[in-house]
Write an enzyme that holds these catalytic residues in place. Structure first.
Site, PDB file in Angstrom:
ATOM      1  N   HIS A 199       0.600  -1.246   0.254  1.00  0.00           N
ATOM      2  CA  HIS A 199      -0.162  -0.317  -0.076  1.00  0.00           C
ATOM      3  C   HIS A 199       0.871   1.363  -0.169  1.00  0.00           C
ATOM      4  O   HIS A 199       0.507   2.227  -0.948  1.00  0.00           O
ATOM      5  CB  HIS A 199      -0.513   0.097   1.714  1.00  0.00           C
ATOM      6  CG  HIS A 199      -2.004   1.055   1.364  1.00  0.00           C
ATOM      7  ND1 HIS A 199      -3.078   0.962   0.727  1.00  0.00           N
ATOM      8  CD2 HIS A 199      -1.623   2.508   1.838  1.00  0.00           C
ATOM      9  CE1 HIS A 199      -3.726   2.251   0.927  1.00  0.00           C
ATOM     10  NE2 HIS A 199      -2.866   3.082   1.263  1.00  0.00           N
ATOM     11  N   GLU A 200       2.022   1.227   0.969  1.00  0.00           N
ATOM     12  CA  GLU A 200       2.707   2.693   0.852  1.00  0.00           C
ATOM     13  C   GLU A 200       3.591   2.145  -0.405  1.00  0.00           C
ATOM     14  O   GLU A 200       3.625   3.416  -0.498  1.00  0.00           O
ATOM     15  CB  GLU A 200       3.222   2.460   2.351  1.00  0.00           C
ATOM     16  CG  GLU A 200       2.626   2.582   3.701  1.00  0.00           C
ATOM     17  CD  GLU A 200       1.634   3.530   3.247  1.00  0.00           C
ATOM     18  OE1 GLU A 200       1.469   4.283   3.490  1.00  0.00           O
ATOM     19  OE2 GLU A 200      -0.098   3.977   4.070  1.00  0.00           O
TER      20      GLU A 200
END
Length: 351
Positions: free
Chosen positions: A26-27
């Site tokens: 996600h990051e």
């Protein structure tokens, strides 16, 4: 003694690692597009809380933090005005929107890929078409027939076996209205009364019919990887609605600790049976859940930040940074409060 302790610890470590990989993906989505648009990144962090590892490279601090319950990409000018020409706030709306949506998009793509792997390695792919019934099945007595393709349950469309099982489970009185495709025509089969059973104080509908399975081919795997992922995404939204309308109790919810416990148990079972399908299914569910949840237009979530960018792009007016920061901080406080309550509840379940 040590062998027993290790047998308990290693599945938990694997679960934390899997959880961390999903968070990192996600990051990395945010990070990759921020880099692409030349946004200055002050810190890239996996996890929350105190840093247990930190390294400075270029203009960015890279850190791993103690609690694997999140992460962040701290961009210059994201929560404050910055005169830096490479600050987030200096970039046009469309670039900021892509950066904000990238994290959830990567999670969803990961979920679809994992789902495709599950389907490709399955013997059969489940479809919402009835192939047979258990002996004395209440559903057959209620009007369902072999060969019926279930098109809808109540007012909700059915596309996959996930829709079928969730919508039946969601029903409260075990009396369900179906729309089926029978002999090429849509037919209403109303008020089908199912038997129920009680497990650990929870009453559930007895699923008393079998569904058609199709061979996994490139076409069927591709089709159902997307359809199953869409169904899971819709389940996230329906579940949030049920939570908001208090259809679920607190004990029905799980936070990071409960999730890690489930993954750890599933990992142990997968290794003992050498069947990793259920573990992969849980990973797909988590990836899709995180992706879809982050798209909710709620302050502090990516969806909330995206909404503010859309409003700015539409009106040509940007909220004052202090106001935007206060909105996001309030949303974050509410989310952390909910996470704290659910985490405490997870811990109490062990006792």
């Amino acid at each position: 003694m040590l062998a027993h302790a290790w047998s308990v610890v290693w599945p938990i470590l694997v679960a934390i690692l899997f959880f961390g990989v999903i968070i990192m993906s996600h990051e990395l989505g945010h990070f990759a597009f921020a880099r692409l648009f030349k946004v200055r990144i002050n810190e890239f962090s996996i996890g929350m809380g105190p840093a247990i590892f930190k390294k400075h490279k270029g203009e960015t601090d890279y850190s791993i933090r103690l609690f694997p319950i999140g992460g962040y990409v701290a961009m210059e000018g994201e929560d404050s005005e910055s005169p830096d020409e490479n600050a987030f706030n200096a970039k046009p709306c469309w670039q900021r929107a892509i950066i904000i949506l990238a994290g959830a998009t990567v999670n969803i793509i990961c979920g679809i890929i994992i789902m495709a792997i599950i389907l490709a390695t399955s013997d059969l792919i489940g479809t919402p078409t009835i192939v047979g019934f258990a002996d004395n099945a209440a559903s057959e007595a209620g009007g369902l027939r072999k060969g019926d393709q279930i098109v809808a349950i109540g007012n909700d469309k059915v596309y996959t076996e996930y829709d079928l099982s969730y919508l039946m489970m969601r029903d409260k009185d075990a009396v369900i209205d179906f729309v089926v495709k029978r002999d090429g025509e849509l037919t209403n089969v109303k008020s089908v009364k199912f038997d129920t059973k009680e497990t650990e104080g929870i009453t559930t509908v007895v699923y008393d019919f079998a569904i058609v399975g199709i061979e996994p081919t490139l076409k069927s795997v591709t089709k159902y990887a997307f359809l199953d992922s869409f169904s899971i995404a819709r389940i996230v939204w329906l579940s949030l609605y049920d939570i908001a309308t208090m259809q679920f109790e607190l004990n029905d919810l799980s936070g990071p600790i409960g999730t890690v416990d489930i993954i750890a148990d599933t990992t142990t079972d997968a290794v003992s049976t050498m069947d990793f399908s259920r573990l992969l299914t849980i990973m797909a569910l988590i990836a899709l859940n995180i992706g879809v949840f982050n798209l909710i237009p709620f302050p502090a979530l990516d969806g909330g930040r995206f909404l503010l960018i859309v409003i700015e792009g539409t009106t040509g007016k940007k909220l004052p940074t202090k106001v935007e920061s206060a909105i996001n901080n309030a949303g974050l406080a509410l989310l952390l409060g909910l996470m704290l309550v659910v985490t405490v509840n997870d811990i109490l379940k062990f006792f």
